[in-house]
Design an enzyme around this catalytic site. Structure first.
Site, PDB file in Angstrom:
ATOM      1  N   ASP A 324      39.816  67.241  46.306  1.00 29.30           N
ATOM      2  CA  ASP A 324      39.191  67.003  47.585  1.00 29.30           C
ATOM      3  C   ASP A 324      38.424  68.286  47.913  1.00 29.30           C
ATOM      4  OD1 ASP A 324      38.905  65.702  50.157  1.00 29.30           O
ATOM      5  OD2 ASP A 324      40.219  67.296  50.895  1.00 29.30           O
ATOM      6  N   ASP A 516      44.389  68.311  50.618  1.00 31.00           N
ATOM      7  CA  ASP A 516      45.099  68.987  51.705  1.00 31.00           C
ATOM      8  C   ASP A 516      45.720  67.972  52.644  1.00 31.00           C
ATOM      9  OD1 ASP A 516      42.801  67.983  52.780  1.00 31.00           O
ATOM     10  OD2 ASP A 516      42.417  69.696  54.077  1.00 31.00           O
ATOM     11  N   ASP A 520      43.187  62.397  53.210  1.00 27.73           N
ATOM     12  CA  ASP A 520      43.341  62.018  51.809  1.00 27.73           C
ATOM     13  C   ASP A 520      44.796  61.796  51.382  1.00 27.73           C
ATOM     14  OD1 ASP A 520      44.318  64.569  51.513  1.00 27.73           O
ATOM     15  OD2 ASP A 520      42.466  65.371  50.700  1.00 27.73           O
TER      16      ASP A 520
HETATM   17  P1  ADP Z   1      36.522  65.919  52.830  1.00 26.97           P
HETATM   18  O1  ADP Z   1      36.478  64.700  51.990  1.00 26.97           O
HETATM   19  O2  ADP Z   1      35.494  66.914  52.365  1.00 26.97           O
HETATM   20  O3  ADP Z   1      37.878  66.519  52.910  1.00 26.97           O
HETATM   21  P2  ADP Z   1      36.761  64.458  55.304  1.00 26.97           P
HETATM   22  O4  ADP Z   1      37.037  63.154  54.648  1.00 26.97           O
HETATM   23  O5  ADP Z   1      37.860  65.117  56.044  1.00 26.97           O
HETATM   24  O6  ADP Z   1      36.080  65.503  54.294  1.00 26.97           O
HETATM   25  O7  ADP Z   1      35.566  64.245  56.301  1.00 26.97           O
HETATM   26  C1  ADP Z   1      34.359  63.706  55.840  1.00 26.97           C
HETATM   27  C2  ADP Z   1      33.252  63.859  56.831  1.00 26.97           C
HETATM   28  O8  ADP Z   1      33.536  63.076  57.975  1.00 26.97           O
HETATM   29  C3  ADP Z   1      33.065  65.255  57.339  1.00 26.97           C
HETATM   30  O9  ADP Z   1      32.222  66.001  56.503  1.00 26.97           O
HETATM   31  C4  ADP Z   1      32.445  65.018  58.693  1.00 26.97           C
HETATM   32  O10 ADP Z   1      31.067  64.797  58.548  1.00 26.97           O
HETATM   33  C5  ADP Z   1      33.098  63.737  59.155  1.00 26.97           C
HETATM   34  N1  ADP Z   1      34.245  63.978  60.014  1.00 26.97           N
HETATM   35  C6  ADP Z   1      35.529  63.662  59.740  1.00 26.97           C
HETATM   36  N2  ADP Z   1      36.341  63.998  60.770  1.00 26.97           N
HETATM   37  C7  ADP Z   1      35.551  64.574  61.691  1.00 26.97           C
HETATM   38  C8  ADP Z   1      35.788  65.142  62.979  1.00 26.97           C
HETATM   39  N3  ADP Z   1      36.995  65.234  63.527  1.00 26.97           N
HETATM   40  N4  ADP Z   1      34.720  65.617  63.654  1.00 26.97           N
HETATM   41  C9  ADP Z   1      33.488  65.559  63.121  1.00 26.97           C
HETATM   42  N5  ADP Z   1      33.217  65.034  61.928  1.00 26.97           N
HETATM   43  C10 ADP Z   1      34.201  64.529  61.222  1.00 26.97           C
HETATM   44 MG    MG Z   2      39.950  66.745  53.286  1.00 25.37          MG
END
Ligand code: ADP
Ligand code: MG
Length: 620
Positions: A324, A516, A520
């Site tokens: 991730d 983390d 996920d």
């Molecule tokens: P990653 O897969 O890199 O761990 P996440 O799945 O946690 O990222 O989040 C994916 C995307 O969703 C982020 O890059 C952001 O654009 C959006 N996002 C998720 N949660 C939030 C939040 N609480 N506030 C703003 N944007 C969010």
């Molecule tokens: Mg993440």
């Protein structure tokens, strides 16, 4: 030669008493020069005393139709020896067998104890402060929010937050990190850390049973409940092995005297019994669980919690490692890069509106926005804020609706905005269906990420990155870390699908997923081995994961693979050692070049050697 099932049944004192009694019976006839027919009674007495448990166990197993184990083999050999009038041999074989059991029992017990001791994480006394008075308590008596005192040199007994004082803290018990780190008021500390030089007041966050140290020890103590393939191999093996040995020894006793006139039945019958004694697969039965136990202990000394021996094989055969991005490959500490409000909107208003929606969220992006806004003012908490995994946040109150999130979130709500591509993670904000602008936030890759990825490549493991973030931000990180494959704009469910796809396409070895746990956690359970970052990670992730990295260091991923490979190598060495030495001795036995006593000594010897070899799994 304890089997897994009757490991904990006897206390050492009981075994010693039993063995000495049997020995006493055994030597009385020699000391008092008792005539032969009476001395036989003493030898049979010694046989029964020393062999009682083995005989009973064999009988019980026989009734349950589980007769394929070493108790059956030993009992057959012993009773057979009595049958042919070899009373002293029968007694001595059982005495040696029981002594061997004692020795191995002791070796296993000592090794387990030294492994748990070395991971000495538990505390006995906690100093609690209440209205200026300090009392001694058991760790179990402390409640959440109690204030405890930890002086220099003491172990931190429960997880908590420092509310007064600062100190250099040795975290090596949990993380394997040998350099102490400085902790200050406001920092979270975990049970099992050692306060080197400060006076700390700590507010307790988790009760003893839920604190990190107890959880780790619990995991380790229960880790061998999960049986791995190599262990099942032993069970399967015993099922074929015992009948084969019984058949061969039967043939050995019966055939030669039938076909060769000069062969004496009694001679061959004795050889058959010796053959049975040699055949006991004890070294395997004790050394394999011990190797895994040592491997788990050794890994946890490095800050890697492996939740069961079954994960060793999957780790050791890893071909693809899927990561991730946010919080795993990157630090997950976003900082605001730039604010881009539309006309008529001030940057402050843009940020405040975003923070209003974000301040209940634990997402690293949310925390960065809230932190930037909180400077100088308190934020109202809106419990109505709803987090949409992988998209963003929606806050609906009587007065307003605020959307904060990525392009996809805006698309889903039909918000028209400025959606150009940006190198950084871009967060769009809309209020009451009006687009207010966007904020770009920046995260850096973890310091050790490049090194960890290249170590994985060295181990011949392919690396893949999955992220919910946009393509440009992902590309930047992938380039930095030399990751060739990455997939972007994935929602949590799509991450699972992607992982399934990767697993299906891969026909060699296993696929691990490292995350983390923020957006996920479900993916962790879908991988062959799910590895969670324990420091930043959520409780859900730590529950869902098969392996937890306590200090979030990515270098622990290649390290855990190397530890798993070493542990398995040791297991296979033991299997090979035991089987090859057994084969040689069995041949000698069949040829009549081996006494029953020699056979028992040989078995104890190999078992101890295998135990010593197992312990190497603890040192990495
Ligand atoms: P990653 O897969 O890199 O761990 P996440 O799945 O946690 O990222 O989040 C994916 C995307 O969703 C982020 O890059 C952001 O654009 C959006 N996002 C998720 N949660 C939030 C939040 N609480 N506030 C703003 N944007 C969010
Ligand atoms: Mg993440």
């Amino acid at each position: 030669m304890p089997s897994i099932t009757h490991h904990h049944k006897h206390h050492n004192a009981y075994l010693i008493l039993q063995i000495s009694m049997a020995l006493l019976f055994f030597i009385i006839p020699f000391i008092f020069k008792i005539p032969q027919n009476i001395s036989s009674l003493f030898f049979i007495g010694a046989f029964i005393i020393a062999g009682k448990d083995t005989l009973l166990e064999a009988f019980k197993n026989f009734l349950q139709n589980k007769w394929m184990n070493e108790n059956t083999l030993m009992s057959l050999a012993g009773i057979g020896a009595i049958g042919i009038g070899e009373y002293p041999e029968a007694a001595m074989v059982m005495i040696l067998y029981q002594s061997g059991e004692y020795l191995q029992h002791k070796a296993v017990e000592e090794s387990r104890k030294s492994i748990t001791d070395l991971m000495d994480l538990r505390s006995d006394i906690v100093y609690k402060e209440e209205q200026g008075i300090i009392t001694n308590n058991k760790p179990e008596e402390i409640k959440v929010n109690d204030i405890i005192i930890v002086r220099s040199g003491e172990k931190i007994p429960l997880d908590g937050i420092i509310i007064e004082g600062n100190a250099a803290i040795d975290t090596s018990g949990l993380t394997g990190e040998s350099l102490p780190k400085d902790f200050f008021s406001g920092d979270e500390v975990l049970s099992g850390y050692i306060n080197i030089n400060g006076f700390l007041k700590i507010k307790v966050l988790r009760i003893y049973k839920e604190s990190t140290a107890s959880k780790i020890l619990d995991l380790i103590e229960h880790a061998d409940n999960h049986k791995s393939h190599s262990e099942r191999f032993i069970t399967r093996f015993a099922r074929y092995y015992t009948p084969i040995i019984i058949i061969i020894s039967f043939l050995l006793a019966v055939c030669p005297p039938l076909f060769f006139s000069e062969a004496v039945f009694l001679d061959w019958f004795k050889r058959a019994l010796t053959f049975i004694v040699i055949s006991c697969p004890c070294a395997l039965i004790i050394s394999i669980p011990l190797s895994f136990f040592a491997g788990i202990g050794g890994a946890s000394r490095k800050g890697i919690l492996i939740k069961g021996s079954n994960y060793f094989e999957a780790l050791a055969h890893c071909r693809i490692s899927v990561f991730d991005k946010t919080g795993t490959l990157t630090e997950g500490n976003f900082i605001i890069d730039h604010l881009y409000p539309v006309k008529d909107i001030t940057p402050t208003y843009l940020l405040q509106t975003a923070a209003k929606a974000e301040n209940t969220s634990n997402h690293p992006i949310a925390r960065s926005i809230t932190k930037a806004c909180r400077k100088g003012q308190d934020l109202n908490i809106y419990k109505q804020a709803k987090e949409i995994s992988g998209l963003g946040i929606i806050l609906r109150t009587d007065k307003e609706e605020i959307l904060v999130g990525n392009h996809e979130l805006m698309k889903r709500h039909d918000i028209k905005g400025i959606f150009n591509n940006n190198q950084n993670t871009t967060i769009h904000i809309a209020r009451n269906r009006k687009y207010l602008g966007y904020i770009t936030v920046k995260d850096k890759s973890k310091e050790e990420a490049f090194e960890a990825i290249s170590q994985l490549h060295h181990l011949n493991i392919k690396t893949i990155m999955l992220t919910g973030d946009n393509k440009e931000a992902a590309q930047a990180i992938a380039n930095q870390l030399n990751i060739k494959d990455f997939y972007t704009n994935l929602l949590p469910l799509e991450k699972i699908k992607k992982l399934e796809e990767i697993k299906n396409k891969n026909n060699k070895g296993t696929v691990i997923f490292v995350g983390d746990g923020i957006n996920d956690a479900p993916v962790l359970t879908y991988a062959d081995v799910g590895i969670a970052m324990g420091g930043l990670g959520t409780d859900a992730a730590i529950e869902a994961a098969d392996v937890v990295i306590m200090d979030d260091s990515l270098l622990k991923i290649p390290l855990s693979i190397r530890i798993a490979q070493k542990t398995l190598r040791i297991v296979w060495q033991n299997i090979f050692l035991a089987l090859s030495v057994k084969t040689i001795f069995l041949l000698l036995g069949a040829l009549g070049m081996m006494t029953m006593w020699g056979a028992v000594f040989a078995d104890v010897g190999i078992s101890l050697l295998a135990v010593l070899n197992s312990l190497r799994a603890f040192r990495n």
